[in-house]
Design a protein around this motif. Structure first.
Motif, PDB file in Angstrom:
ATOM      1  N   ASP A 238      66.480 -74.550  71.304  1.00  0.00           N
ATOM      2  CA  ASP A 238      66.354 -73.160  71.754  1.00  0.00           C
ATOM      3  C   ASP A 238      65.596 -73.107  73.084  1.00  0.00           C
TER       4      ASP A 238
ATOM      5  N   ASP B 116      64.535 -75.809  67.157  1.00  0.00           N
ATOM      6  CA  ASP B 116      63.494 -75.086  67.913  1.00  0.00           C
ATOM      7  C   ASP B 116      63.400 -75.622  69.339  1.00  0.00           C
TER       8      ASP B 116
ATOM      9  N   GLY C 107      56.971 -68.370  69.370  1.00  0.00           N
ATOM     10  CA  GLY C 107      57.860 -69.148  68.531  1.00  0.00           C
ATOM     11  C   GLY C 107      57.152 -70.279  67.802  1.00  0.00           C
TER      12      GLY C 107
END
Length: 532
Positions: A498, A495, A249
């Motif tokens: 998450d 982000d 990611g």
């Protein structure tokens, strides 16, 4: 005993120079001590060696590391083997210096002792050494004992080497005068290195103590804020560690060094230090009318007066010949209305997520009632009219100013290089990713990952905190729903959010630090802004 050749001396000088640089760069005390002992053995070709450290009360010398190459013995240090040798007392029961032990004598006198053959020595007590030799079938012979002192002459250790060996034949020989000078030079450098480490450790301990001092001051003003200052760094580090371990990611490249961890932990402890300047009646304002006390009680008193006056009017009217039944019915209706208004204002005094327009209008309608003056003062009307929470706009500005003070306070300190990011990490927890936060209106791209991590930790702790006087701690599911909405609207980093959900950081924190009654079942598929 053979003195080393010029080339051997030159080689030793090179070793000593390299070691000086290494000692200055070492941060781990255990590894530093092992390096000192290993270097001393290498410089003199000693078969064994011991490094003593003074006890905390400086009454004895403890075996910190003990090594014997021939016997393949390693005790203490990073070996994992506990040193089972009793400490050497520096004083006897009457408080007199112990001068029978060579290590204690060297420690007291601050001088090196070079013994060619300990079995021929009649000055010091070597019974412990003889017992060692019998136990292991070893023969100790030459001894070199050198004290290590700091820049103020305080003892920091004693270095003792056993059995110098001829490099060519391996034969045991006495330590030469050159050996002694090199070890004395090494001991001096080692003393400085140990002192530097000790001073740095003491400075860090002092810094943490000062940070705790600030938090104690905040806690005395507001125990609610004090607990917040304790939990935000905990949650910050939990999320930062989860990000550090992520290998996929947008944040896969983020990694924390030990130095960054220290910075972030310290920043977490200090992130609300500016609240030490915030008035306590604003920080802990539990109701809309609270100042030094809750002014709803003054309003209650006014209602009691109105109820009393209504009853007196009715009684006078009855005494004047009025219709008692009609007057009683009118009195009951008036008192019912007054009690309803009183109950409504009591409810309005408690902060809510959002006060309805109708309730705000009702406050405005009650306010002007009164014969000689308005029933509610302008300030009371202003406070009871607050739509969300318990703070007026002016009070909210005072609260928000704490982050300005935090930044000012932290940026005014002369942070060393390894802590220079503390102000940035701590000062960004009220910024938003879309640039609409405060105090500087930074965007996501202008903030470091640790600062963005702290923003999430600060919000989540505040949502779930169960000890605030102005609200109850929210359920875990509701807190995650709100945080998810913040992720969607540009408030927090999506982000990081998450990872917060995917790595179950929220759940680990909830199980350790939330009331079990707040921890309900979570369906992650229903959390806004998160895709399982």
């Amino acid at each position: 005993m053979h003195e080393p050749t010029p080339s051997q001396i030159a080689q030793r000088l090179d070793q000593l120079t390299e070691l000086s640089v290494a000692l200055g760069a070492s941060e781990d005390t255990t590894l530093l001590l092992e390096r000192i002992l290993h270097a001393a053995q290498s410089l003199t070709h000693a078969d064994g060696g011991t490094l003593y450290r003074p006890s905390r009360d400086r009454r004895s010398l403890h075996f910190h590391i003990s090594v014997n190459n021939s016997l393949k013995l390693r005790q203490g240090g990073s070996s994992g083997v506990t040193v089972d040798i009793p400490p050497v007392p520096l004083y006897d029961a009457e408080g007199r210096p112990n001068l029978a032990s060579v290590a204690a004598w060297s420690a007291h006198q601050g001088r090196a002792v070079n013994i060619e053959d300990v079995y021929l020595d009649d000055v010091f007590n070597f019974s412990g050494m003889r017992s060692f030799d019998r136990q292991f079938g070893y023969h100790s012979q030459s001894f070199l004992t050198v004290p290590m002192r700091d820049h103020e002459g305080e003892l920091v250790g004693v270095l003792q080497l056993v059995n110098a060996q001829d490099p060519a034949s391996g034969r045991v020989q006495a330590f030469s005068a050159t050996d002694q000078r090199f070890i004395e030079a090494l001991a001096a450098q080692a003393g400085v290195a140990l002192t530097n480490q000790q001073l740095l450790r003491q400075l860090e301990e002092l810094l943490l103590a000062l940070v705790n001092l600030i938090n104690i001051g905040i806690d005395e003003k507001s125990p609610y804020t004090g607990r917040h200052c304790q939990l935000v760094p905990v949650l910050t580090m939990m999320l930062a560690d989860a990000v550090h371990q992520t290998d996929a990611g947008p944040l896969a490249d983020f990694h924390m060094s030990d130095a960054t961890r220290r910075e972030l932990w310290l920043a977490g402890l200090l992130h609300d230090c500016g609240k030490i300047t915030t008035p306590v009646h604003v920080v802990d304002k539990a109701t809309k009318l609270e100042t030094l006390f809750d002014r709803i009680h003054l309003i209650d008193t006014r209602f009691e007066v109105l109820l009393r006056d209504a009853e007196l009017r009715a009684l006078r009217a009855v005494a004047a010949g009025g219709d008692a039944d009609a007057l009683r019915a009118a009195l009951d209706e008036e008192c019912t209305a007054l009690r309803a208004d009183r109950a409504f204002l009591r409810h309005a005094n408690v902060g809510t997520e959002s006060m309805s327009n109708a309730d705000q209008e009702r406050v405005r309608r009650i306010g002007p009632d009164g014969q000689e003056q308005p029933f509610l003062s302008d300030d009371e009307l202003k406070n009871l009219h607050i739509r969300a929470g318990t703070l007026t706009e002016d009070e909210r500005k005072i609260i928000n100013n704490h982050i300005v003070m935090t930044v000012r306070m932290l940026e005014s300190l002369p942070w060393p290089r390894h802590l220079q990011n503390v102000p940035e990490f701590a000062g960004g927890h009220h910024e938003r990713m879309d640039g609409k936060g405060y105090p500087r209106g930074l965007t996501k791209e202008q903030m470091s990952v640790p600062a963005r991590v702290m923003a999430i930790a600060d919000i989540f702790e505040a949502l779930t905190a169960r000890d605030r006087p102005y609200k109850k701690g929210k359920m875990l599911s509701e807190s995650l729903h709100i945080l998810g909405k913040f992720s969607e609207n540009g408030h927090i980093d999506p982000d990081l959010f998450d990872i917060f959900i995917r790595r179950k950081v929220y759940l680990d924190y909830a199980r350790k630090h939330m009331d079990p009654r707040q921890v309900d079942t979570i369906d992650e598929a229903l959390i806004p802004g998160y895709i399982p």
